[in-house]
Design a protein around this motif. Sequence first.
Motif, PDB file in Angstrom:
ATOM      1  N   LEU A  79      17.248  24.903  52.535  1.00  0.00           N
ATOM      2  CA  LEU A  79      17.969  25.494  53.655  1.00  0.00           C
ATOM      3  C   LEU A  79      17.077  25.616  54.884  1.00  0.00           C
ATOM      4  CD1 LEU A  79      19.900  28.307  51.739  1.00  0.00           C
ATOM      5  CD2 LEU A  79      20.904  26.259  52.767  1.00  0.00           C
ATOM      6  N   GLN A  82      16.299  22.135  56.567  1.00  0.00           N
ATOM      7  CA  GLN A  82      17.401  21.648  57.393  1.00  0.00           C
ATOM      8  C   GLN A  82      17.403  22.351  58.749  1.00  0.00           C
ATOM      9  OE1 GLN A  82      20.490  23.406  58.228  1.00  0.00           O
ATOM     10  NE2 GLN A  82      21.373  21.608  59.254  1.00  0.00           N
ATOM     11  N   TYR A 141      20.921  18.678  52.049  1.00  0.00           N
ATOM     12  CA  TYR A 141      20.312  19.407  53.165  1.00  0.00           C
ATOM     13  C   TYR A 141      19.007  18.755  53.623  1.00  0.00           C
ATOM     14  CZ  TYR A 141      23.573  23.331  52.800  1.00  0.00           C
ATOM     15  OH  TYR A 141      24.703  24.115  52.819  1.00  0.00           O
ATOM     16  N   GLN A 144      19.143  15.790  56.004  1.00  0.00           N
ATOM     17  CA  GLN A 144      19.328  16.132  57.416  1.00  0.00           C
ATOM     18  C   GLN A 144      17.991  16.463  58.077  1.00  0.00           C
ATOM     19  OE1 GLN A 144      22.756  18.928  57.963  1.00  0.00           O
ATOM     20  NE2 GLN A 144      23.041  18.603  55.759  1.00  0.00           N
TER      21      GLN A 144
END
Length: 738
Positions: A79, A82, A141, A144
């Motif tokens: 998380l 990203q 994630y 990205q």
Amino acid sequence: MAQQRILTHNEVKHHPKLILTQKGVAEIKSKLGNIPLFDTSLEEAKAEVDAEIRLGIEVPVPKDLSGGYTHERHKRNFLMMQKAGVLFQILEDDTYAIYVRDMLMAYAKLYPTLPIHPQERSYARGKLFWQALNDSNWLVYTSQAYDCIYDWLSKEDRDLLEKDLFRPFADYISIGNPQFFNRVHNHSTWGNVAVGMIALVMDDAELLDRALYGIKDDKLTAGMRDNDGGLIKKEGQKVGFYGNLDEPFSPDGYYTEGPYYQRYAMYPFLIFAQALENVKPELKIFEYKDGVLLKAVNALLNLTDADGDFFPINDAQKGMSYFSRELVTCVDIAYYYGGQNPELLDIAQKQNRVSLDDTGLSVAVAIKEEKAKPFVKKSIELRDGQMGDEGAIGILRSDDLELVFKYAAQGLSHGHYDKLSFSLYNAGQEVLQDYGLARYVNIEQKGGGNYLKENTTWAKQTIAHNTLVQNETSHFKGDYETGSQHHSEKYLFNVDDENLQVVSAIEENAYPGTKIQRTMALIKDENFENPFVLDIVKVNSATSNNYDLPFYYLGQLLQTNFKYETPKTLTQLGDSNGYQHLYKEGLGISDGNNTSFNWMLNNTFYTLTSVTSKGDELVLARIGANDPVFNLRREPAFIIRKKDKKDAIFISILETHGSYSPVSEFALNAYGQIKNIAVIHDDEDYTAIEITSKDDKKWWFVMANNNNNNSSNDGQHQLYINDTTVKWEGPFVFKPIN
């Protein structure tokens, strides 16, 4: 390790291109400081990532189930990567690129050394996580983040990452786990998208084809079954991203597993669609299947109560809502690619944050320009099944009341055995509940945060829901393969008159030889304080059976009009099919008159009035038997039991009324207005109900059981009742009787 590389004049930037685009980044930079919602969202992300950078990078050797430290650390890492990638692009601060690069290098060093995850609970174990599903989360994630720093990295760094980390990672969750990758399920969607996202970053045509269409070798999954005993892949079944778009979604955008898992799956569906639209616009992915992905966002928003919480259909944790990060992304993408519906801006305002990309910017700009219009949730039917012909979810709304009626398909492996079940909400508060799942998601103390055995022994069983049970046996005997072959049949869904909304459906396969038809009406009449629910359950069987109809009310029992005995020692209600988890707290016997059951919840009063026959058992029950570690919530139920009947009819009215003030200590309108309900006609063709209020006003509700035609030619009805001829057009009528 190389620091930032300065591009030469001969080199051209091609990234970011997945979610953020070069054009979008330039537009974001030009508007920074002038778009309040976007600026606030950016600052929140920056504060969160900055805190993580100060803590330092940690990539531990995996060992835990969900909720455990290593699981949560790796989840936090993807998380944060990203977000850091996005911050690098928008703020042009190398700190964030360095953080992502160093994290990726740590993973590239760790990953080749990892065996399969040591926890053996999953049918498809990952390496970073206990299941390949979470490994796929990581790659969705992280792809990205990699895209955001791709051009900043040296070619040597990119080659190392792709050789030691990304390509082996993609191969493992696909070819290494075909039973996970090559199926139709929310798990597979994540796997397909993970492989597809990294394929787009690396321009890998082979991986992209695998993501879109699945693994071509069917021998890899032949005969494989999932944890519920279902075949992983049926012969000729379409798989890959397109397969998961085709089969689980109905033409209305309803996802057969239910809104909880639709919410979970919508992030990979939409984030990959956005990436494909940016990189492969020729696929026209948002137009696929008549724009089903954009319809799905609207369906999801309509599957929420007044507070934005998703209705807990099938496996579902209560409290999940459109405030989740997945729905922020979904709303922004749906607004950007779906014609800029101003009602979506209303939801975005409530969410109070946006995605840090082109779509989030468009939403934030529109909100600043005051383009938002209220998102009004109305009564709606959302069909189930690939062709929309496998039942539906019907939602009736009137004032603050929301009635959710399930007459859908099984819902894949997350489905429950609860045909024709319903739940009721008042201003966002559950009144008659669906239990949801038996799981404490990511709470390590409860089974490692995973599904508990009680999900099978209780939550999926029919008796755990507000629907009919025959002979203490669950629908389809609780067999997944059997349940997956059948769905309930819609009879009618009519909300043309906002004061008389009716939904009706038929189930003929849950118990062979037994037909169940349930009709539910939400009726608004000036003689009642609030709309009331009329519930009619007709059962016709070839054999004599015992029938139970439970109502899982929430709140404090106040009064009944029947006597009941409470045992000194609690015993379980039955031995299996969920009954072993119910305590029998009280037992009454009907004298043949109406049964009245009155309770209070959140300072509002409710009264359930039911037609009962002499000898019917009235059971007060509570969840929690045979549950020594308290995995189940100790919540009450009221069960109407009819014994040794071939045919039976259950008629009930639920009233919402009055209020109580703890401050003034006044109780207003604490009693219901129904004096009596009577069945005045019932045969194969028609059922007629007479309702009498306490001021002796009368109404008739008459239902045509075998003709749902509304046309003037075929929908004309005439019935002789109590020396009166009733004529009407359409499948039902509700009329006052003078």
